[in-house]
Design a protein around this motif. Sequence first.
Motif, PDB file in Angstrom:
ATOM      1  N   ARG A  11      -2.578   9.321 -25.568  1.00 41.45           N
ATOM      2  CA  ARG A  11      -2.863   8.115 -24.789  1.00 41.45           C
ATOM      3  C   ARG A  11      -1.563   7.490 -24.301  1.00 41.45           C
ATOM      4  N   THR A  12      -1.637   6.786 -23.174  1.00 43.11           N
ATOM      5  CA  THR A  12      -0.535   5.938 -22.725  1.00 43.11           C
ATOM      6  C   THR A  12      -0.624   4.620 -23.467  1.00 43.11           C
ATOM      7  N   VAL A  13       0.513   4.103 -23.914  1.00 39.82           N
ATOM      8  CA  VAL A  13       0.561   2.857 -24.681  1.00 39.82           C
ATOM      9  C   VAL A  13       1.358   1.814 -23.896  1.00 39.82           C
ATOM     10  N   ARG A  14       0.805   0.606 -23.770  1.00 34.81           N
ATOM     11  CA  ARG A  14       1.493  -0.446 -23.015  1.00 34.81           C
ATOM     12  C   ARG A  14       1.825  -1.680 -23.851  1.00 34.81           C
ATOM     13  N   ASP A  15       1.323  -1.726 -25.093  1.00 34.59           N
ATOM     14  CA  ASP A  15       1.630  -2.840 -25.999  1.00 34.59           C
ATOM     15  C   ASP A  15       2.362  -2.295 -27.217  1.00 34.59           C
ATOM     16  N   TYR A  16       3.558  -2.845 -27.474  1.00 31.47           N
ATOM     17  CA  TYR A  16       4.410  -2.300 -28.531  1.00 31.47           C
ATOM     18  C   TYR A  16       4.777  -3.343 -29.571  1.00 31.47           C
ATOM     19  N   LYS A  17       4.933  -2.871 -30.806  1.00 30.47           N
ATOM     20  CA  LYS A  17       5.509  -3.704 -31.857  1.00 30.47           C
ATOM     21  C   LYS A  17       7.002  -3.885 -31.563  1.00 30.47           C
ATOM     22  N   LYS A  18       7.587  -4.924 -32.117  1.00 31.01           N
ATOM     23  CA  LYS A  18       9.029  -5.129 -31.965  1.00 31.01           C
ATOM     24  C   LYS A  18       9.823  -4.212 -32.895  1.00 31.01           C
ATOM     25  N   GLN A  19       9.133  -3.574 -33.823  1.00 30.53           N
ATOM     26  CA  GLN A  19       9.761  -2.689 -34.808  1.00 30.53           C
ATOM     27  C   GLN A  19      10.540  -1.565 -34.141  1.00 30.53           C
ATOM     28  N   GLY A 108       4.183   5.675 -29.282  1.00 32.26           N
ATOM     29  CA  GLY A 108       3.538   5.551 -27.989  1.00 32.26           C
ATOM     30  C   GLY A 108       4.569   5.507 -26.872  1.00 32.26           C
ATOM     31  N   THR A 109       4.153   5.862 -25.664  1.00 31.07           N
ATOM     32  CA  THR A 109       5.032   5.830 -24.494  1.00 31.07           C
ATOM     33  C   THR A 109       4.250   5.419 -23.261  1.00 31.07           C
ATOM     34  N   CYS A 110       4.978   5.036 -22.232  1.00 31.41           N
ATOM     35  CA  CYS A 110       4.356   4.702 -20.954  1.00 31.41           C
ATOM     36  C   CYS A 110       5.341   5.017 -19.834  1.00 31.41           C
ATOM     37  N   TRP A 111       4.907   5.794 -18.851  1.00 36.21           N
ATOM     38  CA  TRP A 111       5.728   6.058 -17.666  1.00 36.21           C
ATOM     39  C   TRP A 111       5.973   4.748 -16.921  1.00 36.21           C
TER      40      TRP A 111
END
Length: 272
Positions: A11-19, A108-111
């Motif tokens: 999946r593409t991920v657009r919300d990330y933890k600050k970790q 996770g990543t997002c182009w």
Amino acid sequence: MKFSKLIEDFRTVRDYKKQSVEHEKIEELIHVGKETKGIAKGRNISVLFLDRGQEIYKQLSGNAGYYGKMIEAPHYLVITSKQFQSYLENSGYVMELLRLKAWELGLGTCWLSVENQEIIKEVLGIESEDVVTAFAAVGYQYKGIFKKDTSPKSSRLGVEELIYSRHWGKPCTIEELENRALVNVFYYARYAPSWGNQQPWRFVLDKDQVTLTVLQEDEESMGLDAGIVMLYFEKAAHEEGINGTWDIEADESLKAVYGIPKEYKVVGTFKL
């Protein structure tokens, strides 16, 4: 992990933890970037893993992002490259390989698009004459207390809509693909993401060769998309025991041979 299983979950991920990501995982990603030859054998590119996420996010808002919106992440992946034939396809192939590896590592990543070369190179501290060809956010997915990843897979065209048999416009039937043990190869190739989910690529199957074509509407995004689908096709083929690689010395005479429309570009061929 098997490639087919990996991309079914991907999946593409657009919300990330600050970790921050652990050093060991960063090293694994960098190692993959250094080891892969991509599709342009012998062509050097540079893979950068950037730590100062918050600073980059603020400085690049409006100059990079996903549909014009910069994605905040603790880290970013960047590919720079010299400009040569198929340099965009090569960068798309390598960045997507890094994204798949990141997912395998639990990340996770997002182009992200690059809107302004000069600004992004200045912000990222890139002084070489190479161009920034691929850019992605990377980190641990943030789900929140009540937030779940319910986003479905983007809709995809059917296998038979993407492949022509020996001539443009002549559909390749599932029966023909089954007889040639190619159903799974094309099934998983169609999972390849593309900008705006346009799926701008089409294949022509002829005897022992597959020819890849891509729309020429937007050279940059379509070039990256072509590289991504080349990776998916190649990995799926290898999983099926077909050990070929892409030849990117594109023969434009194939356009006349197969009746390929002028708005499509011949990207490469794959021997079966």
